[in-house]
Motif scaffolding. Structure first.
Motif, short mmCIF file in Angstrom:
data_model
loop_
_atom_site.label_atom_id
_atom_site.label_comp_id
_atom_site.label_asym_id
_atom_site.label_seq_id
_atom_site.Cartn_x
_atom_site.Cartn_y
_atom_site.Cartn_z
N LEU A 1 42.77 49.95 47.84
CA LEU A 1 42.15 49.65 46.55
C LEU A 1 40.98 50.60 46.31
N SER A 2 40.53 50.64 45.07
CA SER A 2 39.39 51.49 44.75
C SER A 2 38.28 50.65 44.13
N GLU A 3 37.08 51.10 44.35
CA GLU A 3 35.96 50.50 43.66
C GLU A 3 35.91 51.19 42.30
N HIS A 4 35.63 50.41 41.28
CA HIS A 4 35.52 51.04 39.96
C HIS A 4 34.46 50.30 39.15
N HIS A 5 33.87 51.04 38.27
CA HIS A 5 32.88 50.46 37.38
C HIS A 5 33.61 50.00 36.11
N LEU A 6 33.49 48.74 35.81
CA LEU A 6 34.13 48.20 34.62
C LEU A 6 33.23 48.41 33.41
N GLU A 7 33.84 48.62 32.28
CA GLU A 7 33.10 48.88 31.05
C GLU A 7 32.46 47.63 30.47
N SER A 8 32.97 46.47 30.87
CA SER A 8 32.52 45.23 30.27
C SER A 8 32.55 44.11 31.29
N ASN A 9 31.76 43.09 31.06
CA ASN A 9 31.73 41.92 31.95
C ASN A 9 32.44 40.71 31.34
N ASP A 10 33.39 40.97 30.45
CA ASP A 10 34.13 39.86 29.85
C ASP A 10 35.31 39.48 30.74
N SER A 11 35.83 38.31 30.50
CA SER A 11 36.87 37.77 31.37
C SER A 11 38.14 38.62 31.36
N LEU A 12 38.57 39.12 30.23
CA LEU A 12 39.80 39.90 30.18
C LEU A 12 39.70 41.18 31.01
N THR A 13 38.55 41.82 30.97
CA THR A 13 38.36 43.05 31.75
C THR A 13 38.45 42.74 33.24
N TYR A 14 37.77 41.70 33.67
CA TYR A 14 37.84 41.32 35.08
C TYR A 14 39.24 40.89 35.48
N TYR B 1 38.12 40.56 47.67
CA TYR B 1 37.17 39.45 47.74
C TYR B 1 35.85 39.85 47.09
N THR B 2 35.36 41.03 47.42
CA THR B 2 34.08 41.51 46.88
C THR B 2 34.17 41.69 45.37
N LYS B 3 35.27 42.24 44.89
CA LYS B 3 35.45 42.43 43.46
C LYS B 3 35.56 41.10 42.72
N THR B 4 36.18 40.12 43.36
CA THR B 4 36.30 38.79 42.76
C THR B 4 34.95 38.10 42.74
N LYS B 5 34.17 38.28 43.78
CA LYS B 5 32.81 37.74 43.84
C LYS B 5 31.96 38.36 42.72
N LYS B 6 32.13 39.66 42.51
CA LYS B 6 31.41 40.34 41.42
C LYS B 6 31.77 39.72 40.07
N ALA B 7 33.05 39.45 39.87
CA ALA B 7 33.48 38.82 38.61
C ALA B 7 32.82 37.45 38.47
N HIS B 8 32.80 36.70 39.53
CA HIS B 8 32.18 35.37 39.53
C HIS B 8 30.69 35.46 39.15
N GLY C 1 30.37 35.72 28.39
CA GLY C 1 31.22 35.42 27.24
C GLY C 1 31.33 33.93 27.00
N GLN C 2 32.06 33.60 25.92
CA GLN C 2 32.22 32.21 25.52
C GLN C 2 32.92 31.37 26.59
N ASP C 3 33.73 32.01 27.40
CA ASP C 3 34.47 31.28 28.44
C ASP C 3 33.79 31.40 29.81
N PHE C 4 32.49 31.71 29.78
CA PHE C 4 31.75 31.94 31.03
C PHE C 4 31.98 30.85 32.06
#
Length: 157
Positions: free
Chosen positions: A90-103, A30-37, A42-45
């Motif tokens: 699950l693990s917390e991880h730092h993503l390299e990018s904030n684009d939709s595909l990465t999330y 839930y927290t990771k999905t909220k972070k993505a939100h 990106g163009q598909d923001f």
């Protein structure tokens, strides 16, 4: 007070232990999905912002039903971040990018991990612990995650 619902107390404790881990997984997802939100770019923001919102709202409902199932079985649901991080698969991880595909890839991986964990326990609930109610509950949860994972996976084609 004992919960007298036709399931041995030791089985109730084992079922609750697995559900507590599942609750932690769901809260972390839930927290990771909220972070993505919140952080999608990106163009598909706009479309992905709404998509992730729908998914975290669904996860919020799941979290509540799992906690209530734990309470129904006579046990207490954890409710601190420290507990969730200690209990989750699950693990917390730092993503390299904030684009939709990465999330999407990261969230899909987490859904698939939860699906495997749920699938591993369905039969145990029904057969070993003699708790058909939780087995049925987990089956419904499994189906919900399968659909959520499908929605995420469909963005990758």
């Amino acid at each position: 007070m004992n919960t007298s619902i036709g399931i041995k107390n030791e089985n109730l404790a084992k079922v609750a232990e697995i559900l507590v881990e599942t609750l932690a997984d769901e809260f972390v997802l839930y927290t990771k999905t909220k972070k993505a939100h919140w952080n999608i770019e990106g163009q598909d923001f706009y479309n992905k912002h709404l998509f992730f919102e729908a998914q975290y709202q669904q996860l919020d409902g799941i979290i509540d039903t799992i906690a209530e199932r734990i309470r129904t079985l006579g046990h207490y649901a954890p409710a601190t971040l420290r507990e969730y991080l200690a209990l989750t698969h699950l693990s917390e991880h730092h993503l390299e990018s904030n684009d939709s595909l990465t999330y999407i890839k990261a969230l899909l991986s987490d859904h698939e991990s939860i699906l495997i964990h749920l699938r591993e326990n369905i039969e145990n609930f029904a057969v070993e612990f003699r708790d058909a109610g939780t087995s049925d509950f987990i089956t419904g949860l499994l189906e919900t995650h399968e659909k959520m994972a499908w929605m995420l996976r469909s963005h990758l084609k």
